[in-house]
Scaffold this active site. Structure first.
Site, mmCIF file in Angstrom:
data_model
loop_
_atom_site.group_PDB
_atom_site.id
_atom_site.type_symbol
_atom_site.label_atom_id
_atom_site.label_comp_id
_atom_site.label_asym_id
_atom_site.label_seq_id
_atom_site.Cartn_x
_atom_site.Cartn_y
_atom_site.Cartn_z
ATOM 1 N N ASN A 180 -5.231 7.418 -1.126
ATOM 2 C CA ASN A 180 -6.130 6.551 -0.371
ATOM 3 C C ASN A 180 -7.539 6.587 -0.944
ATOM 4 O O ASN A 180 -8.008 7.624 -1.420
ATOM 5 C CB ASN A 180 -6.172 6.971 1.093
ATOM 6 C CG ASN A 180 -4.853 6.753 1.800
ATOM 7 O OD1 ASN A 180 -4.146 5.786 1.528
ATOM 8 N ND2 ASN A 180 -4.511 7.644 2.717
ATOM 9 N N HIS A 200 1.878 4.519 -2.889
ATOM 10 C CA HIS A 200 1.989 5.967 -2.651
ATOM 11 C C HIS A 200 3.346 6.474 -3.114
ATOM 12 O O HIS A 200 3.452 7.486 -3.811
ATOM 13 C CB HIS A 200 1.864 6.279 -1.152
ATOM 14 C CG HIS A 200 0.500 6.132 -0.584
ATOM 15 N ND1 HIS A 200 -0.618 6.685 -1.161
ATOM 16 C CD2 HIS A 200 0.056 5.517 0.545
ATOM 17 C CE1 HIS A 200 -1.679 6.417 -0.422
ATOM 18 N NE2 HIS A 200 -1.298 5.707 0.617
ATOM 19 N N HIS A 204 0.836 -1.204 0.000
ATOM 20 C CA HIS A 204 0.000 0.000 0.000
ATOM 21 C C HIS A 204 0.872 1.256 0.000
ATOM 22 O O HIS A 204 0.654 2.174 -0.803
ATOM 23 C CB HIS A 204 -0.900 -0.025 1.243
ATOM 24 C CG HIS A 204 -1.757 1.186 1.400
ATOM 25 N ND1 HIS A 204 -3.114 1.181 1.129
ATOM 26 C CD2 HIS A 204 -1.477 2.464 1.809
ATOM 27 C CE1 HIS A 204 -3.617 2.402 1.352
ATOM 28 N NE2 HIS A 204 -2.631 3.190 1.775
ATOM 29 N N GLU A 205 1.877 1.288 0.880
ATOM 30 C CA GLU A 205 2.742 2.466 0.962
ATOM 31 C C GLU A 205 3.625 2.591 -0.274
ATOM 32 O O GLU A 205 3.932 3.716 -0.708
ATOM 33 C CB GLU A 205 3.600 2.403 2.229
ATOM 34 C CG GLU A 205 2.810 2.310 3.529
ATOM 35 C CD GLU A 205 1.817 3.442 3.703
ATOM 36 O OE1 GLU A 205 2.043 4.534 3.136
ATOM 37 O OE2 GLU A 205 0.796 3.240 4.386
#
Length: 880
Positions: free
Chosen positions: A134, A127, A123-124
């Site tokens: 998000n 980014h 997930h990170e």
């Protein structure tokens, strides 16, 4: 962790040592190389932590104790806040800066709230590497659509319940959420709790912790109505659409074999090893460049480089000369010895590679070149500079480049790019103090921040007729150790007056008349407060530089780090200036931040940087101040310097900073029952002000190179910037209130000419066919100056706007040259007319028994009154 569909690439964590600026990550054969995972010096040494990092990242890992890294493992701040997050300053699709993790998170303390560490890392990583956002929203967890209340989720097919937990006296109960009669949404505190067992495979950017989730949302299943950051910042595009447009995706090929196992290297940073490689060719005699080199070199050797560092020195013209082998700096003696090795004469040609290769030899006599540093300064052209590029790449050395004057080798910056070093530029305009700023920025990327040199001030002025250069410098409580005041001049020594905060005049400046500088080292810890200075001279240029270090190893200093969004700018594409101001991990809010950008011609542009969440600024109140730069005047190098000033309104943020990170799951539904996790620490947005802090700081933002700039007059090719903070709400019965931050004529500068406001009941039609949408009458709407708040109230016309109507709104700005901005983020309002409250029916009068409250009534032991609305009121009295 399971295989991730949609090309979530296997991450090969192979470290390239010593990245000090931009990331060195490279995509090679569908795997990533060069990922730097650093452990902050304040984290206690722990072999268990190293093993946890390896297990977290696909059971293999690279680790380096390097401050500037792609992933930083640091202690939580505030204490107990183990939330993972990614620092991201840019727009949709642009890479982020760094992933932050805590030892507690890596130890598995947050498994219930976030899921496995590997899933969170993906997930990170999205980014960091692909610039997606998000798909949840902690500020608005539900929205209205077609008269229905819906949770902010992606995709909309994730199943769960909308419930509320109420706690009192240590006991908690779970209740169904009630509707708010005013807004039509659920009451405050309502949460969407997902079922633990799902069939849906997306989305990683909504909730990576759901066991079935192994994909990103695609164009087909993306929830475009949900008011989340992905929709707001990426124009309703799904995360997978954004990833498909990334450079990484374009470089991948289908994998036909199993990926190789990741490799890792565990390196422990020791003392800093740096070799100065300084140009002394004939062109260094122009404009006192050699004396300026001596001034800046002396600043670096006396103040910037840290105690315990190993420093060597090489000079070059058409050949290279070793001025000093590596010397460890343990006291002022070694610093003074090295300053006497600085070059005093200049002649000959320019052979940059000779200097670099000689520095390799100096370093290798004691240490490997891996992770060592070279500070390379040159002002000359050199057509043979590329001849040593391969050796530089193989060496693992970090090269920081300083281009002095307009004619420095055009390929110079390639050396800093390929090695992860800083690239800086200093013009011949002495009053801008660029060379001092460049050398002052060369603090180590390793070790505790308390050891780093911090620049408090950098000023210069060309004086006429015995003018004075007057000013003040704030020494705040977070700095004060090794404070140095350094003055330079171009002709004759000026009159120097300096007073501490108590008004005591400071004497004892050491003067070097040959290189035209004087300096004063304040003993111990400099007094906290405002220091005043006055410098007087006749018809010459003076500069002042003030540096210091942290006053304590336990109190984090206020730091300012600045950068450009790119190292090259191609007209008419704008550049963005960023300045991150923090104390430890806490953002500094409401500072006055100014950037000075100087072109190769010596022309300067001043910009006020803002932390308002509009224009170039991605997030409001995150301590990152931003602004677009469009004032190109020529091709070539531009330098960047940032001043930051904290005053009476400046403070650290209180509470948990706003962050871009994985979703904190409030609970799970297991076998039909809600299992709550501990509540997430909340940010009190009405009380963001923390401790007041007054300070002054200066930071070099490096340099960039501009191309394709036309000759004057420069045509107006810059439209207003995109409006990114449009908000809409219902006002009264049928009016719509809009607010946004005004863009400018040229991105976020000046004043736009007019606004176009489009409305539609179909969100995709508004996005894709904005010009065909119904337009609101904006005749009376006159744009304000950029970064002002705009408010506009209108009544929808020529459109059915009744109870339950969902209306989507977007704004476009137009400048005087008829250049149009991108369509704003799309705001939504849903007309909700509360149902009428039934009129209260008066209660019938009932006879009351004449009872003396001081007496007892025999036979009456229970009085039970039951009210029922059955068209009549019934009274039941039970007598014993």
């Amino acid at each position: 962790m399971g295989s991730f569909k949609n090309s979530v690439f296997i991450l090969v964590l192979h470290l390239l040592e010593g990245a000090l600026s931009d990331s060195l990550i490279q995509l090679n054969n569908n795997g990533y190389e060069g990922i730097v995972i650093a452990v902050d010096p304040n984290v206690p040494e722990d072999e268990t932590l190293i093993q946890q990092i390896k297990v977290s990242f696909f059971h293999q890992n690279i680790l380096e104790s390097n401050k500037i890294a792609d992933v930083l493992v640091a202690e939580p701040n505030p204490t107990g806040n183990d939330e993972p997050y990614t620092e991201h300053m840019g727009r949709c699709g642009e890479k982020g800066n760094k992933i932050y993790l805590t030892p507690g998170f890596l130890a598995g303390k947050m498994l219930l709230q976030y899921g496995s560490q590997g899933r969170v890392f993906v997930h990170e990583w999205a980014h960091l590497r692909w610039g997606v956002f998000n798909e949840y929203n902690n500020d608005q967890k539900f929205y209205l659509s077609n008269k229905r209340k819906k949770p902010v989720i992606c995709p909309s097919t994730i199943t769960g319940k909308n419930v509320l937990q109420k706690c009192q006296g240590g006991s908690c109960v779970t209740q169904s959420c009630k509707s708010d009669r005013v807004t039509g949404l659920y009451e405050k505190g309502c949460e969407f709790i997902p079922n633990e067992v799902q069939t849906e495979k997306a989305s990683i950017m909504y909730s990576q912790s759901i066991p079935s989730v192994v994909e990103f949302c695609t164009e087909k299943n993306h929830n475009k109505e949900a008011p989340n950051e992905q929709n707001k910042k990426c124009n309703l595009r799904s995360t997978w659409e954004v990833i498909q447009g990334s450079e990484d995706f374009k470089k991948t090929t289908p994998m036909t074999t199993q990926p190789p196992k990741p490799t890792f290297s565990l390196l422990q940073i020791g003392q800093r090893v740096v070799c100065l490689v300084l140009d002394k060719s004939g062109s260094m005699t122009v404009g006192d460049r050699l004396k300026r080199l001596n001034q800046a070199g002396k600043l670096f050797l006396l103040q910037t480089v840290e105690q315990g560092s190993w420093v060597g020195m090489v000079t070059f013209d058409s050949a290279a000369y070793v001025r000093s082998e590596l010397v460890q700096i343990n006291s002022a003696t070694e610093r003074d010895t090295l300053t006497r090795s600085l070059p005093t004469a200049a002649s000959g040609g320019t052979s940059i590679c000779s200097g670099i290769l000689s520095a390799f030899t100096v370093i290798r006599k004691k240490y490997p070149t891996d992770g060592s540093e070279i500070v390379l300064l040159t002002d000359g052209e050199d057509r043979t500079i590329s001849s040593c590029f391969n050796e530089v790449k193989q060496s693992g050395v970090i090269i920081h480049t300083v281009a002095l004057g307009p004619s420095a080798a055009q390929e110079l910056e390639e050396l800093s790019k390929m090695t992860g070093g800083l690239q800086t530029y200093a013009s011949d305009q002495v009053q801008n103090n660029g060379l001092m700023d460049a050398f002052g920025a060369l603090s180590s990327g390793n070790g505790a921040v308390s050891q780093h040199s911090i620049q408090l001030e950098s000023r210069g002025l060309t004086l006429q007729n015995s003018q004075w250069l007057n000013g003040t410098v704030i020494v705040d409580s977070t700095v004060g150790k090794d404070t140095l005041f350094l003055i330079t001049w171009t002709t004759d020594i000026p009159q120097i007056l300096l007073w501490d905060p108590s008004g005591k005049k400071q004497d004892g400046f050491l003067v070097d008349t040959y290189i035209k500088m004087a300096y004063l080292q304040i003993p111990g810890i400099a007094k906290v407060g405002i220091w005043k200075y006055s410098l007087q001279a006749r018809s010459q240029t003076l500069t002042l530089t003030v540096t210091s270090r942290a006053s304590s190893g336990t109190l984090p200093p206020v730091t300012v780090t600045s950068k450009m969004n790119k190292d090259t700018g191609k007209f008419p594409s704008p550049m963005v200036v960023y300045a991150k101001i923090h104390q430890g991990s806490l953002p500094i809010l409401r500072a006055k931040v100014t950037a000075l950008i100087e072109s190769v011609d010596g022309k300067t542009v001043t910009l006020e940087l803002l932390d308002n969440g509009a224009g170039a600024d991605a997030t409001k109140d995150d301590g990152v101040y931003s602004r677009y730069f469009t004032a190109y005047d020529t091709n070539g190098r531009y330098s960047v310097k940032v001043w930051a000033l904290g005053g009476v309104n400046t403070a650290t943020q209180k509470g948990i900073p706003q962050q871009i990170g994985a979703m904190y799951i409030p609970g799970w539904i297991e076998n039909g029952q809600v299992k709550w996790n501990p509540p997430r620490p909340e940010i009190n947005k009405d009380d963001l002000q923390g401790k007041q802090v007054c300070f002054s700081r200066t930071s070099s933002g490096g340099s960039f190179v501009a191309s394709d700039v036309p000759t004057a007059p420069i045509p107006d090719l810059f439209p207003p910037c995109k409006i990114t903070d449009l908000k809409a709400k219902i006002q009264g019965d049928s009016l719509i209130n809009l607010t946004w931050t005004a863009p400018g004529d040229d991105y976020d500068h000046g004043r736009a000419h007019k606004y176009i406001i489009g409305i539609s009941t179909n969100i995709l039609d508004l996005r894709d066919k904005f010009n065909d949408s119904l337009q609101v009458n904006t005749t009376d709407l006159i744009p304000k100056e950029a970064n002002s708040e705009e408010v506009f109230v209108f009544k929808p016309e020529h459109i059915t706007f009744t109870n339950g109507t969902d209306l989507f709104i977007a704004v476009q700005a137009v400048d005087k040259a008829n250049l149009k901005s991108e369509i704003s983020n799309i705001a939504q309002v849903s007309l909700f007319i509360p149902p009428e409250t039934p009129p209260e029916t008066p209660s019938p009068s009932l006879p009351c028994p004449d009872i003396n409250i001081n007496s007892t009534i025999p036979g009456i032991h229970i009085l039970k009154i039951m009210w029922k609305w059955l068209g009549e009121l019934q009274l039941s009295v039970a007598l014993g």
